[in-house]
Structure formats: C-alpha cells, structure tokens
Write an enzyme that holds these catalytic residues in place. Structure first.
Site, PDB file in Angstrom:
ATOM      1  N   GLU A 230       0.887  -1.176   0.000  1.00 36.22           N
ATOM      2  CA  GLU A 230       0.000   0.000   0.000  1.00 36.22           C
ATOM      3  C   GLU A 230       0.917   1.215   0.000  1.00 36.22           C
ATOM      4  O   GLU A 230       1.591   1.484   0.987  1.00 36.22           O
ATOM      5  CB  GLU A 230      -0.888   0.022   1.263  1.00 36.22           C
ATOM      6  CG  GLU A 230      -1.482  -1.323   1.685  1.00 36.22           C
ATOM      7  CD  GLU A 230      -2.345  -1.972   0.640  1.00 36.22           C
ATOM      8  OE1 GLU A 230      -2.895  -1.242  -0.213  1.00 36.22           O
ATOM      9  OE2 GLU A 230      -2.460  -3.217   0.635  1.00 36.22           O
ATOM     10  N   CYS A 264      -1.927   9.371   2.406  1.00 36.09           N
ATOM     11  CA  CYS A 264      -1.651   8.795   1.090  1.00 36.09           C
ATOM     12  C   CYS A 264      -2.675   9.270   0.065  1.00 36.09           C
ATOM     13  O   CYS A 264      -2.363   9.421  -1.111  1.00 36.09           O
ATOM     14  CB  CYS A 264      -1.651   7.278   1.173  1.00 36.09           C
ATOM     15  SG  CYS A 264      -3.144   6.607   1.911  1.00 36.09           S
TER      16      CYS A 264
END
Ligand code: NAD
Length: 469
Positions: A230, A264
């Site tokens: 991720e 993110c």
C-alpha cells in the site's frame, strides 16, 4: 538513532518520546514460527472472540493511545482520537469481511462429489507500518491477518514506536500471546531484514513507493512470498462547473491539508476549469488562510499539526522552492514560522506554466494547481502520473462524472467527495505506483489467507471409463 536502538521524538517540541532496543530478527521470526501452528489451529470463533477482547482493551486505553499518537506524530488530539476509533471499528469490519470474502463454500456435483473451497493462513506475516497513522494502518493489516490464523510480526514506523507499543499491549492484554502478535521495533534495516528472512511467509507493507519498490525488488525471485504493498499517491482533484463554491473549497482544503497533507490519499494536484478558476481559487485561498496550524494539544484546537520531522519540513520547503523557480506561481506561500521545528503553513502554487512537473508525492501541505480549458484535458492531466491511488471530481454533470470514472486511473474515484477518508467498508488501494493490486481496507481478508480447492468424497469411486484394454 543508533544501529541497536530506536528513538522517537515529538515533532511539535523536539522532546524525546520513546527509546528502546531494536528487535532481534532471528529470535523474533523463530518465536513466530513456533507459535503460529497452534494459533492457526484455534477455531475461527476463538480468534474472533479474542479480536473483540482486543477492541475492548483499546477502548480502555483509548485516551492514552490518542495522546501518544498526537505527541509522537504531531496530529491534533481530535484527529488522533478519530484514529483510535478507526482501530476499534476495524475489528467488527474485519470479522464481517473475513466471513464474506473468505467464506467456506461447497459445490455439489454428481460426478465430482463435493467441491469445497476453504482458506488457509500463510504462516508468519510481517507488518511494516507507516508513521502517519501509526496505530490504524498497521492495525488494518494486523487484525485481518490474525483472524485468518497468521502469526504477526509488527514492525512499527521507527518514528512512532510508542504508539505501536501501546497497540501491541492491547493485543497481549486481550489474551493474544506475545509470540503470535510480536512487537518488533526497528527501522529500515530491520524492515529489510524481516522482508528477506527465510522464516517469513509474507510482507504487509504500508509506506512510500520507494520503499515498496525496494521490497518488491528484494523479493522478485520469491513468488512464494505474499507481498501486499500500500503505497503513496500524486492524487488529482478536478473542479468543474458547480454553483457550490463554498462547499467545493471546503472539500479541497480538507483533501489537501488534513493531517498536514500527510495522507496517502491527500489531493496533491487541483485541476480547475479556467472559467471557474478565479472564483474557485479565491474561495480556496480564503479558507486555507483560516486554517490554524499548531501543536496537537493547543487551544483552540488546530486544523493541522507539524509535519513529522525537520528533515521532512526541509524537503518540502526545497520542493516548494523548486516549483517556484521552475515556473510555479505562489497563490499561498509555504511558511515555516520556527526554524528548528517542522511546522508548515498550507501552501498553494499554480504550476500550469511549468513544463516538466515532477511526478512525485510531496507528503505535506502543498497543493499544486493546474488550469485547463476542456474536460478531456482535465482527465489527461489527472492521469499524468505514475501513481493511481485516489481521484475526485467536484461539480460536473452525471455524464461528466461517468466519463471521469471510466477514464481516470485510480483505485478510489469519487464525485463531490474529498479524496481522503476512504470508507473502511470498501477496498482501499491503488494502481500504478500506489499498490500491487492487493487492496487493503475491507479486502484485506483476501491477501491474509489463500484459497484451497478440495474435491471430496467419502469413498473412492472409479473414474476411468474409456481407453482401457
Ligand atoms: P516509509 O516507506 O518510509 O516507511 C514505511 C515502513 O517501511 C516503516 O516501518 C519503515 O521502517 C519500513 N522500511 C523503510 N525502508 C525499508 C526497507 N528498505 N525494507 C523494508 N522496510 C522498510 O513510509 P513512511 O514515511 O513511514 O509513510 C509515509 C508513506 O506511506 C507515504 O508515501 C504515504 O503515501 C504512504 N501511505 C500509504 C497508505 C496506503 O494505504 N496506500 C497509507 C498511509 C501511508
């Protein structure tokens, strides 16, 4: 920080928070290998019950954990409390998701008997956590991995070991042994050693693209190891026609500057229709001017805290100056009020005139603005990145949203919603440099266990019907 010790510091004050030895890699892996078969052999209902007890332990320690997160990574206390709520919420979601996504299935066929599909754990999984959500994002791998029957080695970010330690203690107090869920402090060196270790069956990583790529490279010849990556993003937000300028500005400021831009999914590039530009940008600037940035426990509460450390603040300042000196026009300057502390103001810069815009993730409060004249150009600009995590369209018609959804390359595509704040009940992951097609969130159950297909009959039955003498 020495080779044998990890030290974390409060970004807002520079004070030391935590100091302790790094984990012994071989010992940690050996302990996990010994522990996981018994854990995997427990009934699923027992593992689920233990996870619920873990959630209760986090409830008891909620304020302590929130205060530590706020101190250690500098996010405002209200936001650290929300992170703790996510940690607790993850348990029921993971239980539901495991049941839904890895449910045992049996297909009956007259010829083949029963075909059963069941899932098995991988064995020993290493969870490598990032600093920005030091409890929730590590936990988002740990809970599904434990439910599936894996032993977990949790190496928190070297910048947030204290938050990780409180989380680990909640697992242990709940009755999950310190061998099944090990707390293993360390930095990149220990992370890399765990990745390469023969006794580790998989790596569940959340962090930057550069680190993710190095893990992928390290394991290029190891298809036997499960790797879930991720990674970051260079996320676009497109603003098209909308009469709701105040709401649009609020979504933009929230997406770009929440958590001081250290998410993110934060909006990095704002792509604005030129006919809307002046109206949108004056609202966005006015709202960004009102953003309070300060220390996590300040009153009134700040909207955003400092970035994680002085090195990050230096890097972001350099990046802003680079954009300025290569054709960017500041709409709102990046200000650093204390030279020795990593507080940064929200910054907005128009980079339309820049020729070669660096396609990198600026992990902080810098929003780049690009002006476009038609919708195809907006989509092309949104896709002008190697990343593909989150994208959002503000305004536009349903037809335009359909075009946006169909053509924008990202794992999260939203309409009139921020790029940040993904639903925990949905998959969470990206394409391109943002991930390796193993989304986490609700889909974490998928990579924490592997499916086994079993043809089953109570008695052997002859099969060969033709071709015998
Ligand atoms: P990072 O890559 O510096 O570190 C992440 C973890 O990897 C840490 O535990 C670190 O010690 C470890 N590590 C570092 N080098 C390693 C190596 N060579 N081998 C093995 N492990 C190593 O990331 P960070 O700065 O802590 O976190 C911020 C980044 O995380 C941003 O890029 C952000 O976009 C990304 N992120 C992604 C998601 C997502 O769900 N996609 C969520 C949050 C953060």
């Amino acid at each position: 920080m020495s080779k044998t010790e990890i030290v974390s510091y409060e970004p807002a004050t520079g004070a030391e928070v935590w100091r302790g030895p790094v984990a012994d890699i071989d010992e940690t892996v050996a302990r996990a290998r010994r522990a996981w078969p018994a854990w995997a052999a427990q009934p699923l209902s027992t593992r689920m019950e233990l996870m619920r007890r873990f959630a209760n332990e986090v409830r008891k320690d909620a304020e302590k954990l929130a205060v530590m997160i706020a101190r250690e990574v500098g996010k405002p206390l209200w936001e650290a409390r929300a992170e703790v709520d996510s940690v607790i919420g993850k348990v029921e979601l993971s239980i539901r998701s495991y049941a839904e996504r890895t449910a045992q299935r049996k297909l009956d066929s007259a010829l083949q008997g029963t075909m059963a599909v069941r899932h098995k754990p991988h064995g020993v999984l290493v969870v490598l956590g990032p600093f920005n959500y030091p409890a929730h994002l590590a936990n988002a791998h740990i809970v599904p991995a434990l439910i599936a029957g894996n032993a977990v080695i949790f190496k928190p970010s070297e910048r947030a070991p204290a938050s990780g330690e409180i989380l680990a203690r909640c697992f242990h107090r709940a009755g999950i042994s310190a061998a099944v869920m090990q707390f293993a402090p360390g930095g990149p060196v220990q992370g890399a050693a765990f990745v390469a270790h023969e006794g580790v069956d998989g790596v569940l990583f959340t962090g930057s693209a550069n680190t993710g790529i190095s893990i992928n490279r390290r394991l290029a010849a190891r298809p036997d190891k499960l790797v879930a990556l991720e990674m970051g993003g260079n996320n676009p937000m497109v603003v098209w026609d909308t009469p709701k300028l105040t709401d649009a500005a609020s979504l933009i400021v929230q997406s770009a500057f929440a958590t001081t831009g250290q998410r993110c999914t934060a909006a990095r590039r704002l792509i604005v229709r030129d006919t809307m530009y002046d109206a949108v940008m004056s609202e966005v600037k006015a709202l960004a001017d009102r953003v309070i940035f300060g220390a996590p426990f300040d009153e009134p509460a700040p909207f955003m805290g400092p970035v994680i450390d002085n090195a990050a603040a230096d890097g972001l300042t350099e990046s802003f100056l680079y954009l300025l000196s290569h054709g960017g026009k500041a709409i709102k300057h990046l200000v650093r009020p204390h030279e020795t502390l990593p507080f940064l103001s929200p910054a907005i810069i128009d980079v339309t005139a820049m020729k070669d815009r660096p396609d990198v993730e600026l992990f902080g409060p810098i929003l780049q603005v690009i002006r476009v004249s038609d919708f195809d150009e907006a989509i092309a600009q949104a896709n002008a990145t190697r990343f593909g995590l989150a994208a959002s369209l503000i305004g536009g018609t349903p037809q335009e949203y359909n075009r946006f959804w169909a053509n924008v390359r990202a794992g999260i595509v939203n309409w009139n919603r921020p790029t940040i704040g993904p639903s925990h009940a949905a998959p969470m992951g990206g394409i391109g440099l943002s991930g390796n097609h193993r989304p986490t969130g609700y889909y974490a159950a998928d990579y924490c266990a592997y499916p086994v297909a079993s043809g089953e009959m109570e008695q052997p039955r002859a099969m060969i019907g033709v071709g015998l003498k």
